[in-house]
Design a protein around this motif. Structure first.
Motif, short mmCIF file in Angstrom:
data_model
loop_
_atom_site.label_atom_id
_atom_site.label_comp_id
_atom_site.label_asym_id
_atom_site.label_seq_id
_atom_site.Cartn_x
_atom_site.Cartn_y
_atom_site.Cartn_z
N PHE A 91 0.05 7.48 -6.28
CA PHE A 91 -1.00 8.33 -6.09
C PHE A 91 -0.49 9.76 -5.81
CE2 PHE A 91 -4.24 4.98 -4.78
CZ PHE A 91 -4.37 4.66 -6.23
N PHE A 92 0.29 10.12 -5.02
CA PHE A 92 0.71 11.53 -4.32
C PHE A 92 1.37 12.11 -5.38
CE2 PHE A 92 -0.67 9.62 0.07
CZ PHE A 92 -1.80 10.46 0.06
N LEU B 189 -8.42 6.72 -2.15
CA LEU B 189 -8.15 6.93 -0.75
C LEU B 189 -9.16 6.72 0.12
CD1 LEU B 189 -5.60 10.02 -1.26
CD2 LEU B 189 -4.85 7.59 -0.88
N LEU C 132 0.65 -1.24 -0.11
CA LEU C 132 0.04 -0.04 0.19
C LEU C 132 1.05 1.20 0.03
CD1 LEU C 132 -3.03 0.97 0.15
CD2 LEU C 132 -2.66 1.28 2.63
N LYS D 222 -10.30 2.81 0.29
CA LYS D 222 -9.38 2.22 1.21
C LYS D 222 -9.94 2.19 2.67
CE LYS D 222 -5.99 -0.03 2.59
NZ LYS D 222 -5.85 -1.75 2.43
N VAL E 30 -8.30 9.78 -7.40
CA VAL E 30 -7.18 9.18 -6.23
C VAL E 30 -8.02 9.45 -4.73
CG1 VAL E 30 -5.18 10.02 -5.26
CG2 VAL E 30 -5.44 9.89 -7.61
N VAL F 60 1.88 2.23 -3.40
CA VAL F 60 0.73 2.52 -4.28
C VAL F 60 0.32 4.09 -3.93
CG1 VAL F 60 -1.63 2.16 -4.98
CG2 VAL F 60 -0.21 0.28 -4.48
N TYR F 61 0.30 4.44 -2.73
CA TYR F 61 0.16 5.74 -1.94
C TYR F 61 1.05 6.54 -2.71
CZ TYR F 61 -4.11 4.63 0.46
OH TYR F 61 -5.21 4.42 0.72
N TYR G 4 -8.24 0.09 -2.15
CA TYR G 4 -8.23 1.30 -3.03
C TYR G 4 -8.73 1.23 -4.45
CZ TYR G 4 -3.75 -0.56 -4.59
OH TYR G 4 -2.94 -1.50 -4.83
#
Lengths: 411, 265
Positions: free
Chosen positions: A389-390, B189, A382, B192, B185, A385-386, B198
């Motif tokens: 995304f950011f 988030l 995770l 999740k 996005v 992946v985040y 997600y």
């Protein structure tokens, strides 16, 4: 324009070659899928997935930087192929958006993977080529590095990371349903699809499960046409002391409301503990089918709901939908480390690398449920992946800013 | 409620219609043009006031059902048209925008919503407002870019195309894409936290992803220097995909499996 029209595969390759390759790759993917009898791709687990991903990333980077002037590599990392793959991904997703995804369906469609398109061979092949395309274009903007390319780098690298880690990491995802009874502890999870039991490395003790409901609602039912009759304001009237509801020719006023009560002497309910009581409302019905004042209840484990017959129409009270439900739990790991937590929808709790979610309860018992269904999830990929995304969000913030500056000049 | 939806909707549509007629008739009269703008603005302000009252009465943000999102859309899209006129002196966009807004209000007039306060637990999250509002703004901008695309196609066939009109369509699409990415996005988030995943290829997610890819494709087609008329057609038609992801999804065979259908009717 027509005079110098290129023939197919004449160098340098462009969009037509890219479109053709995408079509051929899809055809190959569906052929593989079909010949394997519909079994999709299974990803290797940790650490093989991480090794494969890391090696692929290094290979793409090495190829990109060593052969950037090779016409084929330039095409492989170029916009024409990128555009054609983006549209192909959209087309494959379109199948996923039209054909119900699951295990049921027409045998041929199942064998082609149309019902599981996102784990099918054509999707995997297109995504692989897409990761090459994206990775190559990224390598050329990364080296030599320039701050001018920041937006490009953030967006493309973010997308690459989120997509690759989401796919390669999916095999390490553990997702179990954990049913717990009030006053008991459990570490016995179940895989939702296969119902296979699996132990988790900690136990969950459920102290209390509670539901808060919206106020009950009054409804007027027409049994002849099997439908609910809407009032003029299209509202479903909520039951509160003093609330009124109007239907054509029928007017109802709530004169008394007991949110939690039990039947008392002579039909008059008495307030009771919310753990055992049910909502009661005293209503005054006037109009053509006037019935005077009477008590209505939503019904519960020990009492049938009451309905009033109004010349063939039925007035009744239904329990409000759940507003929130929560479980008070103690989480305890193998070493005896304990944490007390309140689990609620949208408010998962972290424990030992797992996330614990409030998922459901015994819906037949409604607010009297003593069973809480929790979900425990471990997703080690995770953070990666985040990060992706950011990075994409950062790139878009830059895009927004630069877009304003540029267009101010051109408009 | 102090004003009911039917009154508010007819009032807004009347304001926009009057403002448009006055705007077209005004030509060079500044006073008339200003009155027209005030009327156009008034139409949206009525909708905004209605949303505020509705929000108060519902005790939750009116962003749950499709009908509720159409209210925001109807309030916001004329504002985009007016903003474009104010900033870049392009006045035709606002007429289309008000037309679209009136169209969406008409849908709501023909299909009155059930007034229901309940907000299920999965929707009670700090992500609710940012996710939906960012998407709404994105949809509004992309609708405007589609309108600009159609307008540019029309002008091309009448040999009147202008560079600045193309740039406007492009800029609206670019901005819309930025908002679409944020919406996507934010949605991931939130998902999740609410469902533990997600991304789960829920039909609504799949369609949002398709729409996002289509606009991503547009941006790459621009860098590839595709013929400008083709780009205008692309923008004009791309909005159809967005419409499917906005409310068409509910009518598709896949809708039954969706966790995104929050309406009983």
């Amino acid at each position: 324009m027509k005079a110098d029209r290129r023939t197919l595969f004449q160098k340098p390759w462009e969009f037509r070659e890219a479109a053709l390759i995408a079509i051929l790759l899809n055809a190959a993917g569906f052929a593989i899928q079909y010949s394997l009898g519909g079994t999709g791709i299974t990803m290797p687990e940790w650490p093989m997935n991480a090794i494969t991903l890391l090696l692929s990333a290094c290979l793409i980077l090495a190829v990109g930087l060593s052969y950037r002037h090779n016409p084929f590599i330039a095409w492989l990392g170029g916009i024409p192929l990128g555009l054609s793959l983006i549209l192909t991904l959209a087309a494959l997703s379109f199948i996923g958006g039209m054909v119900p995804q699951g295990t049921a369906g027409n045998p041929t469609a199942l064998r082609l993977g149309l019902h599981s398109i996102f784990s099918s061979w054509p999707f995997a092949l297109i995504v692989s080529l897409f990761l090459w395309n994206l990775g190559l274009s990224l390598s050329w903007k990364l080296v030599p590095f320039s701050l001018k390319n920041l937006q490009f780098i953030l967006f493309h690298a973010g997308f690459w990371i989120a997509l690759s880690c989401g796919i390669f990491g999916s095999s390490d995802l553990q997702r179990l349903v954990l049913p717990v009874q009030e006053g008991q502890a459990s570490n016995q999870g179940y895989i939702m699809k296969s119902k296979q039991a699996q132990e988790i490395p900690f136990s969950v003790f459920l102290h209390d499960f509670s539901i808060e409901e919206y106020p009950p609602q009054l409804m007027l039912y027409d049994p002849k046409n099997d439908r609910l009759i809407m009032n003029s304001s299209q509202a479903i009237p909520e039951v509160r002391a003093g609330a009124t509801a109007e239907w054509k020719g029928i007017s109802v006023k709530v004169t008394d409301f007991i949110p939690s009560g039990l039947p008392g002497k002579e039909g008059t309910p008495v307030p009771a503990d919310p753990a055992i009581g049910i909502p009661f409302a005293k209503v005054r019905i006037s109009g053509a089918a006037g019935k005077g004042e009477l008590w209505l209840s939503t019904g519960g484990p020990m009492l049938k709901p009451g309905a009033v017959d109004l010349d063939g129409l039925f007035l009744f009270m239904v329990p409000g939908s759940p507003k929130s439900f929560r479980s008070a739990v103690t989480l305890r790991d193998e070493n005896g480390l304990e944490t007390i937590a309140n689990l609620e929808v949208n408010k998962p709790v972290n424990f030992k690398g797992w996330k614990i979610y409030q998922m459901g309860y015994d819906e037949e018992s409604g607010k009297f449920s003593t069973l809480s269904l929790l979900e425990v999830i471990r997703d080690p990929w995770l953070p990666a992946v985040y990060l992706g995304f950011f990075m994409m969000l950062g790139a878009n913030a830059l895009f927004f800013w630069n877009g304003i500056k540029k267009s101010g000049a051109s408009l | 409620m102090i004003i009911d939806f039917t009154t508010a909707a007819y009032l807004s549509i009347a304001f926009w219609a009057l403002g448009s007629m006055l705007g077209i008739a005004a030509k060079s009269s500044t006073a008339l043009r200003k009155t027209a703008t005030a009327l156009n603005l008034g139409g949206s302000l009525i909708m905004i006031a209605f949303i505020a009252i509705y929000w108060h009465a519902l005790e939750r943000p009116p962003l749950r059902t499709l009908g509720e999102t159409r209210l925001w859309y109807a309030a916001l899209i004329p504002l985009v048209g007016l903003l474009v006129e104010y900033r870049w002196k392009i006045s035709w966009l606002k007429y289309y925008c008000m037309g679209l807004a009136a169209f969406f209000l008409t849908i709501n007039l023909l299909h009155p919503e059930v007034f229901d306060k309940a907000l299920m637990p999965a929707l009670q999250s700090p992500w609710f407002i940012p996710h939906v509002v960012v998407y709404l703004v994105g949809y509004v901008l992309l609708a405007a870019s589609s309108v600009a695309g159609w307008h540019n196609i029309f002008l091309t066939y009448r040999m009147k195309d202008l560079k600045s009109n193309d740039a406007l369509a492009h800029y609206l699409a670019l901005l819309g894409f930025v908002f679409l990415t944020f919406g996507l996005v934010f949605g991931a988030l939130w998902a999740k936290d609410a469902w533990g995943n997600y991304w789960s290829w829920d039909p609504k997610e799949t369609w949002a992803f398709i729409a996002w890819l289509i606009y991503l494709g547009y941006l790459h087609a621009v860098s590839y220097k595709i013929n400008r008329l083709k780009l205008q057609w692309y923008l004009a038609l791309a909005f159809l995909v967005l419409l499917v992801s906005w409310f068409g999804v509910n009518y598709l065979p896949t809708a039954a499996n969706s966790v995104h259908t929050y309406q009983q009717s």
